[in-house]
Design an enzyme around this catalytic site. Structure first.
Site, PDB file in Angstrom:
ATOM      1  N   TYR A  52       0.781  -1.236   0.000  1.00  0.00           N
ATOM      2  CA  TYR A  52       0.000   0.000   0.000  1.00  0.00           C
ATOM      3  C   TYR A  52       0.813   1.286   0.000  1.00  0.00           C
ATOM      4  O   TYR A  52       0.268   2.348  -0.312  1.00  0.00           O
ATOM      5  CB  TYR A  52      -0.995  -0.036   1.154  1.00  0.00           C
ATOM      6  CG  TYR A  52      -2.081  -1.044   0.885  1.00  0.00           C
ATOM      7  CD1 TYR A  52      -3.114  -0.753   0.006  1.00  0.00           C
ATOM      8  CD2 TYR A  52      -2.038  -2.318   1.428  1.00  0.00           C
ATOM      9  CE1 TYR A  52      -4.097  -1.679  -0.292  1.00  0.00           C
ATOM     10  CE2 TYR A  52      -3.014  -3.266   1.142  1.00  0.00           C
ATOM     11  CZ  TYR A  52      -4.035  -2.936   0.279  1.00  0.00           C
ATOM     12  OH  TYR A  52      -5.001  -3.862  -0.016  1.00  0.00           O
ATOM     13  N   PHE A  59     -11.464  -3.863  10.021  1.00  0.00           N
ATOM     14  CA  PHE A  59     -12.461  -3.885   8.946  1.00  0.00           C
ATOM     15  C   PHE A  59     -11.831  -4.373   7.644  1.00  0.00           C
ATOM     16  O   PHE A  59     -10.636  -4.432   7.499  1.00  0.00           O
ATOM     17  CB  PHE A  59     -13.078  -2.493   8.748  1.00  0.00           C
ATOM     18  CG  PHE A  59     -12.063  -1.388   8.595  1.00  0.00           C
ATOM     19  CD1 PHE A  59     -11.608  -1.029   7.334  1.00  0.00           C
ATOM     20  CD2 PHE A  59     -11.570  -0.718   9.706  1.00  0.00           C
ATOM     21  CE1 PHE A  59     -10.675  -0.012   7.190  1.00  0.00           C
ATOM     22  CE2 PHE A  59     -10.640   0.296   9.568  1.00  0.00           C
ATOM     23  CZ  PHE A  59     -10.194   0.653   8.310  1.00  0.00           C
TER      24      PHE A  59
END
Length: 428
Positions: free
Chosen positions: A132, A428
């Site tokens: 990322y 999440f």
């Protein structure tokens, strides 16, 4: 400026999916992460959380081959401020379609969508930490796991004791209103906390038998007094017994523990770490400044193991920097590199002003600048320091921040730091 999301910019068409396409969407995640099919109850919970207008799928014909999604969160940032943030999730590519630019295309499209929504931040938990940073995310937070064994959880005599504080074991679902009160009390002060609505609380205590083989049901321990709840712990245990020696060998895992004050934290820890018939205690996903590390009689026994937690992507540099608070005065020009969001790239003057009226640190402005830069850094580095958990000086020491004006790194590092380490209990 935003990233172009025209179909000519990526090899496979990308669009949101509908609720009727959820199973095909989820199939990509299942294959990419070697998962198992969802039960009907799990599927309902997943669908209830989905924001289908924020979903993205790359299609090869009629088949989704890549997925990404986002949740609309409210994230606490330094200074008791709350900002809208995109919680990036469901990122996956079918193994048959790797190395074809699918992920790159989806991430570029998603960044453009987040910016168009006016959210200054995107955050995620990285399944692979090497991925990322290339999309501008910086590792903004560390979490700590503790492992203690029987007799090692004794608290120091200096640990606070709460007058009138009592403990109560209760069913987690029944205790949700009490859990929410504690969580909401902590939310404004801890950078990295994400607001939970009813759907997210339901997922927090979701505990189907088929997902915990060999483990007890989820339990809840509440710390409370006459004024109400002050702390809680969600935990489970593994029932083990050494058949050769007939000695108990249970293991207890604390899944989440939140306390509004030091006395409640000490009371919960003292109880959980001294449970009978238990030889191993695992406390997972804690802030790196967990009060327990200072309350234990022998903190070395915690066997601290660090792991990366939330990653932050700055979507709007001036908006994000102006909407958090600062710990020390600063007046510096930052030159930010951002190849994916050109509107972030350039020079920005960050200037702190007076102390905010609520006592939550120094307010600041961030405006375009034409002066020579004081520091030069990539947008991923800015994301890493944004929540106050990564010192700018550490990045400079690693060669990831260039200091142009002598003393500028120290000045900015002090301003960006915060007195509570960032922590995010919401995965999440």
């Amino acid at each position: 400026m935003t990233i172009s999301a025209n179909s000519g910019d990526h090899p496979y068409p990308i669009r949101p999916v509908s609720a009727e396409e959820f199973d095909a969407f989820h199939a990509v995640d299942l294959h990419a992460f070697h998962g198992s099919p969802l039960s009907q109850e799990e599927r309902q919970l997943a669908v209830s959380r989905m924001e289908f207008d924020r979903s993205l799928a790359a299609f090869d014909g009629a088949t989704p081959v890549g997925t990404a999604g986002a949740y609309s969160f409210q994230l606490t940032v330094p200074g008791r401020q709350t900002l809208p943030a995109a919680g990036v999730t469901w990122v996956a590519v079918l193994p048959s379609h790797r190395r074809r630019g699918v992920l790159r295309s989806m991430m570029r499209r998603q960044l453009a969508d987040v910016r168009e929504r006016g959210e200054p931040l995107a955050v995620l938990w990285a399944s692979e930490s090497v991925i990322y940073s290339r999309y501008g995310y910086g590792r903004a937070m560390w979490h700590a796991d503790f492992t203690l064994y029987r007799g090692e959880g004794t608290l120091a005599t200096t640990a606070p004791a709460g007058d009138g504080l009592r403990l109560r074991i209760t069913d987690p679902v029944a205790a949700l209103p009490e859990l929410a009160k504690v969580y909401e009390a902590v939310l404004p002060s801890r950078p990295g906390f994400i607001g939970r609505n009813e759907t997210w609380w339901r997922g927090t205590v979701y505990d189907p038998p088929d997902r915990r083989p060999g483990t007890s049901p989820l339990h809840c321990l509440l710390a409370e007094d006459d004024s109400g709840p002050r702390g809680y712990a969600l935990y489970s245990a593994v029932h083990r017994w050494d058949t050769e020696t007939t000695l108990p060998d249970n293991a207890l895992t604390v899944r989440e523990m939140v306390s509004a004050d030091a006395a409640a934290s000490a009371a919960l820890a003292a109880d959980l770490l001294s449970r009978d018939l238990t030889t191993e205690f695992r406390v997972r996903g804690r802030p790196v400044d967990d009060p327990l590390l200072y309350q234990l009689a022998d903190p070395r026994r915690a066997r601290v193991r660090l792991k990366d937690a939330l990653w932050v992507r700055i979507i709007d540099v001036p908006g994000a920097l102006a909407r958090r608070r600062y710990s020390a005065p600063a007046d510096a020009v930052l030159e930010v590199r951002d190849d994916l969001l050109p509107s972030n790239a350039g020079r920005w003057r960050l200037t702190t002003a007076g102390l905010a009226g609520d006592g939550g640190g120094l307010e600041a402005t961030c405006v375009p600048a034409s002066d020579a830069p004081d520091v030069v850094l990539d947008v991923s580095g800015l994301g890493a320091v944004y929540l106050g958990g990564t010192p700018l000086g550490a990045l400079a020491g690693a060669g990831l921040v260039i200091e142009v004006r002598s003393g500028a790194v120290r000045e900015l590092s002090a301003a960006l730091s915060w007195d509570l380490a960032p922590w995010c209990p919401v995965n999440f």
